[in-house]
Scaffold this active site. Structure first.
Site, short mmCIF file in Angstrom:
data_model
loop_
_atom_site.label_atom_id
_atom_site.label_comp_id
_atom_site.label_asym_id
_atom_site.label_seq_id
_atom_site.Cartn_x
_atom_site.Cartn_y
_atom_site.Cartn_z
N ASP A 69 0.84 -1.20 0.00
CA ASP A 69 0.00 0.00 0.00
C ASP A 69 0.88 1.26 0.00
O ASP A 69 0.37 2.38 -0.04
CB ASP A 69 -1.01 -0.01 1.15
CG ASP A 69 -0.35 -0.10 2.52
OD1 ASP A 69 0.88 -0.20 2.58
OD2 ASP A 69 -1.09 -0.08 3.53
N SER A 70 2.21 1.05 -0.01
CA SER A 70 3.12 2.17 -0.26
C SER A 70 2.87 2.75 -1.65
O SER A 70 3.36 3.83 -1.98
CB SER A 70 4.59 1.72 -0.12
OG SER A 70 4.82 0.54 -0.87
N ASP A 101 -1.10 -6.02 -0.19
CA ASP A 101 -1.54 -5.40 1.06
C ASP A 101 -3.04 -5.20 1.06
O ASP A 101 -3.60 -4.63 0.10
CB ASP A 101 -0.89 -4.01 1.22
CG ASP A 101 0.36 -4.06 2.07
OD1 ASP A 101 0.49 -4.95 2.93
OD2 ASP A 101 1.23 -3.18 1.86
N LYS A 136 -1.39 -9.35 2.74
CA LYS A 136 -0.63 -8.93 3.94
C LYS A 136 -1.53 -7.99 4.75
O LYS A 136 -2.25 -7.17 4.19
CB LYS A 136 0.68 -8.23 3.54
CG LYS A 136 1.47 -7.69 4.75
CD LYS A 136 2.92 -7.39 4.42
CE LYS A 136 3.16 -6.06 3.75
NZ LYS A 136 2.73 -4.88 4.54
N GLU A 141 -1.59 -5.55 8.52
CA GLU A 141 -0.83 -4.94 9.61
C GLU A 141 -1.53 -5.18 10.94
O GLU A 141 -2.73 -4.91 11.06
CB GLU A 141 -0.67 -3.44 9.36
CG GLU A 141 0.15 -3.12 8.13
CD GLU A 141 0.36 -1.61 7.93
OE1 GLU A 141 -0.01 -0.81 8.81
OE2 GLU A 141 0.90 -1.26 6.86
N GLU A 171 8.97 -4.25 10.54
CA GLU A 171 9.44 -2.98 9.99
C GLU A 171 10.01 -2.09 11.09
O GLU A 171 9.35 -1.84 12.12
CB GLU A 171 8.27 -2.27 9.27
CG GLU A 171 8.66 -0.93 8.68
CD GLU A 171 7.67 -0.38 7.66
OE1 GLU A 171 6.70 -1.09 7.32
OE2 GLU A 171 7.87 0.76 7.22
O1 KIV Z 1 3.59 -1.11 1.65
C1 KIV Z 1 4.76 -1.51 1.66
O2 KIV Z 1 5.55 -1.26 0.75
C2 KIV Z 1 5.20 -2.32 2.79
C3 KIV Z 1 6.67 -2.59 2.92
C4 KIV Z 1 7.38 -1.39 3.38
C5 KIV Z 1 6.93 -3.77 3.77
O3 KIV Z 1 4.41 -2.71 3.60
#
Ligand code: KIV
Length: 271
Positions: free
Chosen positions: A51-52, A90, A120, A122, A189
């Site tokens: 989600d980056s 994510d 994924k 969090e 992280e």
């Molecule tokens: O969203 C992302 O890129 C991440 C990584 C930094 C692990 O969760």
């Protein structure tokens, strides 16, 4: 006669075997077809559609605004590019916290519409129900502890997490819980390297670190950061393998000059 060589795809089971053998796992982010193709052909084990993308692709300050449909758009572009890597997507902010039914619907939508291999999420014990419901549908889940950017407004800053004993203890407990729930791997992280190593040694599922030192089972970086396409952000853990910001700026400036001076296109560059 042409011999078609089957590419052996990376599976969640193989990642766990890699940990057992002591072979480090490589993971990078991708959000589009072209980048994913290059990364996959280079031999990466895992591609994370993070989600980056909210920061890197859309220019938002945080990861919070990205939507489920936007994640699916990025993930399906990545999936069309890959032959080998395991693709993890994510679940975006607001699509799984506090409501396990909605969490399952979000995960199913990602898997159905993008063709991804895993999701994924969090958090630790507070998202137990959502994790278990998704896993019960046969969808592999990767956990994410430590600095969890979807909770940035709770933390207030992007500094190193779990430096204090109480938070470190809770993180270690959460890592064990995520393993017990059935997560196949875990991202840690921005936490102290000693805590990350201790965590990796206490559980059997692979621990993939970002800013978590070398004592874990694998590493992940945001591709645009490691290529040096972004340059306003320089945390200690980030190794830059290229300075693409400068190379690309130079190429763009040269192109502009060539167009303005009528150097481009020349006689051999036209019909
Ligand atoms: O969203 C992302 O890129 C991440 C990584 C930094 C692990 O969760």
């Amino acid at each position: 006669m042409s011999v078609h060589k089957e590419v052996k795809k990376v599976t969640t089971h193989q990642l766990q075997e890699m940990k057992r053998r002591g072979e480090k796992i490589s993971m990078l982010t991708a959000y589009d077809y072209t980048m994913a193709k290059i990364i996959d052909h280079a031999g990466i084990d895992v591609i994370l559609v993070g989600d980056s993308a909210s920061n890197v692709m859309a220019g938002h300050e945080t990861t919070l605004p990205i939507t489920l449909d936007q994640m699916i758009y990025h993930a399906s572009s990545v999936i069309r590019a890959i032959d080998r890597a395991l693709v993890v997507v994510d679940l975006p902010f607001g699509s799984y916290q506090g409501n396990s039914k909605e969490a399952l619907q979000s995960a199913v939508k990602i898997m159905k519409e993008s063709g991804a291999h895993a999701v994924k999420m969090e958090g630790g014990r507070e998202i137990k129900d959502s994790i278990e419901r998704i896993l019960s549908a046969g969808i592999p889940v990767m956990g994410h502890l430590g600095l969890t950017p979807q909770s940035i407004y709770k933390f207030g800053t992007y500094t190193v997490r779990a430096k204090e004993e109480e938070e470190a203890k809770r993180l270690l407990e959460d890592a064990k819980l995520l393993e017990d729930y059935g997560c196949f791997a875990l991202v840690l992280e921005k936490i102290p390297a000693s805590l990350a190593e201790q965590t990796a040694k206490s559980i059997t599922i692979p621990v993939i670190g970002i800013g978590a030192g070398g004592g874990v089972d694998g590493q992940v970086l945001v591709t645009h950061d490691m290529l040096g396409m972004t340059h306003e952000f320089s945390p200690r853990f980030l190794r830059r393998y290229l300075n693409l910001y400068e190379s690309m700026s130079g190429a763009f400036q040269q192109y502009i000059k060539d167009v303005k001076s009528r150097d481009f296109p020349n006689d051999s560059e036209q019909y």
